[in-house]
Write a protein that holds these residues in place. Structure first.
Motif, PDB file in Angstrom:
ATOM      1  N   THR A 276     -30.491  18.586  -3.396  1.00  0.00           N
ATOM      2  CA  THR A 276     -30.937  18.688  -4.786  1.00  0.00           C
ATOM      3  C   THR A 276     -32.248  17.942  -5.002  1.00  0.00           C
ATOM      4  OG1 THR A 276     -28.623  18.818  -5.499  1.00  0.00           O
ATOM      5  CG2 THR A 276     -30.264  18.271  -7.176  1.00  0.00           C
TER       6      THR A 276
ATOM      7  N   TYR B  52     -34.943  19.969  -3.496  1.00  0.00           N
ATOM      8  CA  TYR B  52     -35.168  21.152  -4.344  1.00  0.00           C
ATOM      9  C   TYR B  52     -36.139  20.817  -5.476  1.00  0.00           C
ATOM     10  CZ  TYR B  52     -33.999  24.357  -8.208  1.00  0.00           C
ATOM     11  OH  TYR B  52     -34.056  25.230  -9.269  1.00  0.00           O
ATOM     12  N   ARG B  53     -35.923  19.690  -6.116  1.00  0.00           N
ATOM     13  CA  ARG B  53     -36.816  19.275  -7.204  1.00  0.00           C
ATOM     14  C   ARG B  53     -38.208  18.941  -6.683  1.00  0.00           C
ATOM     15  NH1 ARG B  53     -32.239  15.305  -9.860  1.00  0.00           N
ATOM     16  NH2 ARG B  53     -31.085  16.925 -11.013  1.00  0.00           N
TER      17      ARG B  53
ATOM     18  N   ARG C 109     -40.087  22.297  -6.001  1.00  0.00           N
ATOM     19  CA  ARG C 109     -40.555  22.944  -7.227  1.00  0.00           C
ATOM     20  C   ARG C 109     -41.700  22.150  -7.857  1.00  0.00           C
ATOM     21  NH1 ARG C 109     -36.655  24.247 -11.654  1.00  0.00           N
ATOM     22  NH2 ARG C 109     -38.056  25.998 -12.033  1.00  0.00           N
ATOM     23  N   GLY C 110     -41.572  20.814  -7.819  1.00  0.00           N
ATOM     24  CA  GLY C 110     -42.640  19.993  -8.384  1.00  0.00           C
ATOM     25  C   GLY C 110     -43.941  20.136  -7.618  1.00  0.00           C
TER      26      GLY C 110
ATOM     27  N   GLY D 272     -38.280  26.072  -4.220  1.00  0.00           N
ATOM     28  CA  GLY D 272     -37.369  24.955  -4.457  1.00  0.00           C
ATOM     29  C   GLY D 272     -36.127  25.058  -3.595  1.00  0.00           C
TER      30      GLY D 272
END
Length: 733
Positions: free
Chosen positions: A3, A6-7, A10-11, A266
């Protein structure tokens, strides 16, 4: 962890311009630091605590004039007996005078005065003493030394400067770029997109550039051996391309599943990126673990390579998502770019839809074949690897000497001329240091030591002692009958040390390049079982943590041992025994470089865990999501075979590119790593592993409940990420 990554992915895509700008700043800053702070690399291998190193330290303290680098100029007259004529003596005298006045030279010894002349009066050896160690001799001083004897050569004499002073840093040339070119071709074929292939290669090159620049910047304060940057470059390129390949491949699959770009990247970083982080961590831990053997130059090599791998991981999980954001759907083949994006994507499904998935690809067909004939496959695999490992017990280790240098190189020419005129023993002379508390004690000990040396079996000659200015330290030259890497020479070293151990009035220490090489090899051989046990234990522990299983880690560790044994066997057969040596451009077979086995274990461990994680993590992912053990094995192989094949071919290409170097040390490292990756990826991980997993069935994933509760959940297969995605709907960039 999935997780969090994943962030991060995307960031990085959303702030892609900032991420790219930051990495460019890091690259430029590291490059400037390397240009201004770079220090020299060392070509010698020191070993604190050994007798040979203590002798060198003693010479540096009490007899500095004899502690510098030495050179040996081999001279061959046009005819027998010519060195005894007035004309021949004049030629030698002029050559000695020229050598003695070279920059950085303390003095040169006339061979006619000390008897360094062959019985036929045709060969002579001029000893040249430099003021500083070999690593401190400048390139200009080496160039001047190599030009000695131009006038004699014009008269038909052969003059060949050699010795430890000619040791230097291996050069990286255009031949190694062939591996990168092959890697680029593999990427283009794998992705079917120039954009995806170019972006992956660019990502890796930025990472290896930043890592290497940082390494050279640190070389001003940390002494690097000449092979450390080469090893770091090998690994940095190989893992940098592979790690970006894994993330890009998963991102492309997510795009084909209909996810928008930010969600696709992500999830790619959250799943494949988790495997990248873990795989990279295993490589770093294995390389950093070289410090436990307490050998300084090996520790530096391991940490240098670990640093470039760390940078490769950071680049893969930050810069790769940013570049994927710029590329958009152009990372897909042209025929697939028009597939519409599902704006409502964001449910729990991460894997490809099995209903629409093409399961006729080679990876699925191969997995079904292996699982169907699992017992014969396992037996054939074990038998084949066992046969390849047969030469391993004959492995001999030594530091390289001029006898295995490239044919035609100055060091090799000098070595061959000395061997021709005097015998192999003159190329590996030993030095005995006698140090007493007073000049009287040293003078009394020298005759005793000389007598003992002369009585030692396989000692050809003992040179007269040279005394330090204060008379407390004496240096005696010893010529064995055999060459530096001969087993008999190793016996001579031990016999000398045993025979002089009874001298009580002075310290008697044996040193010299040959003795140092023997001491280094023995210490590394003693450390090898300890390090192997550490690595195997570490692999079991880490994989137990990742896969939450007992049998999977044991199977992975046994597979790693098979890889190592077979790799050692092939390398010994080619580089030591000389089988098929012409295919790799090896001029002269000989013992393997002392640190190759322990270094190979550390690197292959990390790379083996790469493929184990990328393949088996997908098997576990499908197993925990409801598939049977056999279905999960086939599915994991089917999804991962293409990417792992491409990754292995890339690593083989990068490592194989270094086989074209003339330096036999780098050549053997590149060859062993390339062969090791090929065996581990194609024979062990993609053949034996799925066969064993199919044979074990559900038992492969068994773990006692008490142990399951005790182990932290690293969530490498993204189960926590799946739960997270069920509670949110992605927003589009």
């Amino acid at each position: 962890m999935a997780t969090l990554l994943y962030r991060l992915g995307r960031g990085a895509l959303r702030r892609r311009r900032l991420v790219v700008a930051l990495w460019l700043v890091v690259l430029v800053g590291a490059g400037l630091a390397a240009a201004t702070l770079r220090g020299p690399t060392a070509s010698n291998f020191t070993m604190p605590g050994t007798e040979s190193q203590r002798a060198l330290d003693l010479l540096a303290e009490q007899f500095p004039a004899a502690s510098g680098a030495t050179g040996t100029i081999a001279v061959k007259a046009p005819g027998d007996g010519q060195l005894g004529t007035p004309q021949g003596q004049a030629v030698v005298q002029e050559l000695v005078q020229q050598a003695g006045t070279l920059p950085g030279v303390v003095g040169a010894v006339n061979p006619l005065q000390v008897g360094a002349v062959s019985p036929d009066g045709r060969y002579a050896l001029v000893q040249v003493q430099f003021a500083t160690g070999a690593d401190e001799v400048t390139d200009d001083q080496k160039a001047a030394y190599e030009q000695v004897g131009a006038a004699a050569k014009a008269q038909g004499w052969q003059v060949a400067p050699g010795g430890e002073v000619l040791g230097g840093e291996p050069e990286i040339g255009s031949t190694e770029a062939l591996g990168v070119v092959v890697a680029a071709i593999v990427l283009i074929i794998t992705f079917g997109s120039l954009v995806a292939a170019g972006m992956t290669m660019l990502n890796a090159l930025i990472g290896v550039g930043a890592g290497m620049a940082g390494l050279f910047a640190l070389s001003g304060v940390v002494q690097l051996t000449s092979t450390a940057p080469i090893l770091a470059l090998m690994l940095g390129l190989a893992v940098g391309i592979d790690y970006s390949l894994f993330i890009t491949s998963r991102h492309r699959q997510n795009l084909l599943d209909g996810l928008p770009p930010d969600e696709a990247v992500g999830r790619a970083v959250g799943t494949a990126g988790s495997a990248v982080v873990f795989a990279g961590a295993t490589v770093v831990i294995a390389l950093a673990g070289l410090a436990v053997v307490d050998i300084p130059f090996l520790t530096v090599m391991g940490l240098a390579a670990a640093g470039t791998v760390t940078v490769a991981v950071l680049v893969a999980i930050t810069l790769a998502p940013a570049l994927l954001g710029f590329a958009g759907r152009r990372v897909l083949p042209r025929r697939l770019r028009a597939v519409p994006t599902d704006e409502t994507a964001g449910g729990p499904a991460i894997e490809t839809n099995a209903a629409t998935e093409d399961r006729s690809r080679f990876g699925f067909r191969w997995a079904r074949f292996v699982t169907r004939f699992r017992v014969p496959v396992i037996l054939v695999g074990l038998l084949g690897l066992g046969l390849l490992a047969l030469p391993t017990p004959d492995m001999r280790l030594a530091l390289p000497d001029a006898s295995t240098a490239a044919v035609g190189s100055p060091a090799r020419v000098s070595n061959d001329l000395i061997t021709e005129g005097f015998g192999a023993g003159f190329t590996g002379r030993l030095a005995v240091v006698v140090a007493g508390d007073s000049p009287q004690a040293t003078s009394a000990a020298v005759p005793q030591v000389t007598a003992l040396l002369q009585r030692t079996e396989n000692v050809l000659a003992v040179a007269p002692a040279q005394l330090s200015p204060d008379g407390r330290t004496a240096l005696l030259g010893v010529v064995p009958k055999t060459g530096p890497t001969d087993e008999a020479t190793e016996t001579v070293v031990h016999d000398i040390r045993n025979s002089v151990s009874g001298i009580r009035d002075a310290d008697v220490l044996l040193t010299g390049v040959t003795a140092i090489g023997i001491d280094v090899s023995e210490k590394l051989s003693d450390a090898l079982p300890v390090y192997l046990l550490l690595v195997v234990g570490l692999s079991v522990l880490l994989l137990m943590l990742v896969f939450r299983s007992l049998l999977v880690p044991v199977k992975a560790a046994l597979g790693f041992l098979l890889t190592v044994a077979a790799t050692f066997g092939i390398t010994v057969a080619v580089f030591q025994q000389g089988h098929l040596a012409d295919l790799v451009g090896l001029d002269t077979p000989g013992p393997l470089i002392s640190f190759l086995p322990i270094l190979l274990i550390g690197i292959l461990f990390g790379l083996a865990m790469d493929y184990e994680v990328f393949l088996v993590s997908r098997m576990r992912e499908d197993f925990v999501h409801g598939e049977t053990a056999r279905q999960a094995t086939i599915s994991g192989m089917g999804h991962g075979a293409r990417v792992v094949t491409a990754a292995a071919l890339i690593m083989i290409s990068v490592f194989g590119g270094f086989v074209f170097l003339d330096d036999p040390v780098i050549k053997s490292m590149g060859f062993a790593l390339a062969i090791g990756v090929a065996i581990d990826a194609f024979v062990v991980r993609m053949t034996i592993v799925p066969a064993v997993m199919s044979l074990l069935g559900d038992r492969a994933w068994w773990l006692p409940r008490w142990l399951s509760r005790a182990l932290p959940n690293v969530d490498i297969e993204g189960e926590g990420l799946r739960d997270h995605l069920t509670t949110r709907t992605p927003t589009r960039v």
